[in-house]
Each structure stands twice: as C-alpha cells, then as structure tokens.
Design a protein around this motif. Structure first.
Motif, PDB file in Angstrom:
ATOM      1  N   TYR A 112       0.867  -1.178   0.000  1.00 50.78           N
ATOM      2  CA  TYR A 112       0.000   0.000   0.000  1.00 50.78           C
ATOM      3  C   TYR A 112       0.901   1.225   0.000  1.00 50.78           C
ATOM      4  N   PHE A 153      -2.143  -2.056  -3.621  1.00 45.97           N
ATOM      5  CA  PHE A 153      -3.342  -1.300  -3.260  1.00 45.97           C
ATOM      6  C   PHE A 153      -3.029   0.175  -3.467  1.00 45.97           C
ATOM      7  N   ILE A 163      -8.247   1.316  -4.996  1.00 49.36           N
ATOM      8  CA  ILE A 163      -9.067   1.448  -3.797  1.00 49.36           C
ATOM      9  C   ILE A 163     -10.326   2.233  -4.127  1.00 49.36           C
ATOM     10  N   PHE A 193     -10.467  -0.779   1.783  1.00 48.92           N
ATOM     11  CA  PHE A 193     -10.075  -2.068   1.236  1.00 48.92           C
ATOM     12  C   PHE A 193      -9.832  -3.030   2.391  1.00 48.92           C
TER      13      PHE A 193
END
Length: 246
Positions: free
Chosen positions: A60, A90, A127, A132
């Motif tokens: 992320y 992500f 996202i 998420f």
C-alpha cells in the motif's frame, strides 16, 4: 506466517536520516504480509527484521515521494524476474499517474525493447471509496495534509490502529477518528512546512489523543526534544516495534 496479526515498524526515520530506515511499516497477517510504503531502504529494512521480497504479498502506498516508493523498482524487478510473482498493489486511483508516469516508468517502462505498464509488475487493486481489506482486516485509506497539490494518505486499521503517513497536524481528521494506538508523522528538531512538528500536535490534539500517539519519521537528532516528548506522547516509534492487533 503470523499466528496473530501484527503491525511492525520497519523504519522510523525521515528522508534525510542516516541512523534509521525510511518510515515504512508492515502488516503481518495469517494470510500474508502487506508492506506499507516501499522506500529506497525497504529491502535492507525488511532484511533487518527477517523478511525478504518473497515475504511481501501486497503493498500500500501512502504517497509518491522517494522514501515511500523508490523501493518499488527493486521489488518489481525481483518479484517478476527472480521470484516469478506479482504482488498486489493497493493504490488510490489519484496516485496512479504520479507513481507510474512520473516515477517508475523511466526504469520499468521498457524491457528488452517492449513497452511495459504498471500491471505487468503488480496486481493493481484500485481502492474504492477509501476502503479495502487485507488479511481479514478492514482498512480505511484517509486523505491527509502533506505537501501542496500532492495527494497523500494515512490508514486506519479496524478502528484500532491509525498510521498517518507523512502529514502536517490534521485535527479535523484525527479528532473524528476512533482508534486505540497511533503512529504520527512528527518532526522533532525543526519546523517543516510539510511535516507535523511535535509542538503542533500538542496544540492540535487533545491530551488523551497525544498519549495514544507514537511519533515517527523523525530526524537523527531527536534526543534534543526527548524531554518534551516524554509523558506527552506514547513515545517515539522504534524500528522493530510490534503492535499485536485484536
């Protein structure tokens, strides 16, 4: 894999630090590991904690600065050509162009004369609605206030752990969050126009909130402010620090 989920600090230093790795973290779950930011020191930082690229299932990204994304080039190359894997990425949609077109494409965009795209290296998961899931945990991606005209985000995991990413003090955000423990960007040596200073956190957040916050992304000369931090905040984040999630 972990028997319980843990949140680990793999780096707590600012971009100029010589004593600490870049401010990055790791969410370790029974089903895999989510790397939170991947700065240029990420590979060594993970190694110091007993991990390698093969242990990273997903990433992320909070925002596009080198101490948060430059390690992605190494992760991309080694995952694809050495490990034959494609980690999940992500990504807030508004970061895509800045991350690929302005940052990674120069080194990853051409392999043996063939054009490449971000999805050739990562399983890109855009996202939606700032939410998420990973490893059974519900994660909110929270817009923060870092640099002018630059998108940046923090995360809230299960309404339990808040991780600010790089930001100035954001009372309009933090005061509305429900969390038990937090990690907050904080300059301790000098005031920065794009990072929170610990004094600004003291004046912006309640006493109770400050006591839940560990300060991170700090300078090497943090000891100059140690007496002002002790007793006001939970403390300074440390490399290798672990929080067990409920």
């Amino acid at each position: 894999m972990q028997s319980v989920s843990q949140f680990k600090i793999i780096g707590c230093g600012n971009s100029e630090s010589l004593r600490h790795f870049n401010n990055n973290a790791l969410l370790c779950c029974t089903s895999g590991n989510l790397l939170i930011d991947c700065g240029h020191t990420a590979k060594l930082a993970l190694h110091e904690q007993g991990y390698g690229w093969a242990d990273i299932d997903a990433v992320y990204i909070t925002h596009v600065h080198g101490d948060h994304v430059f390690g992605l080039e190494r992760l991309a190359f080694e995952s694809r050509f050495k490990l034959n894997t494609r980690p999940k990425l992500f990504l807030e949609p508004e970061l895509e162009n800045e991350l690929w077109e302005q940052t990674l494409k120069g080194s990853l965009g051409n392999i043996n004369g063939k054009s490449q795209v971000l999805a050739d290296y990562f399983d890109v998961q855009f996202i939606q609605d700032h939410k998420f899931s990973f490893g059974g945990h519900h994660i909110h991606s929270i817009p923060v206030d870092h640099a002018p005209d630059k998108s940046a985000f923090g995360i809230l995991i299960d309404n339990y752990l808040f991780y600010s990413g790089d930001t100035k003090a954001i009372p309009e955000v933090v005061n509305e969050l429900n969390f038990e423990i937090g990690f907050h960007d904080a300059s301790v040596a000098e005031i920065s126009p794009v990072h929170a200073h610990f004094e600004s956190l003291k004046s912006s957040y309640s006493v109770a909130t400050c006591k839940k916050l560990y300060l991170m992304s700090y300078e090497d000369d943090w000891r100059l402010a140690a007496k002002d931090i002790d007793g006001t905040f939970a403390g300074l984040a440390e490399q290798g620090q672990v929080v067990t999630l409920p």
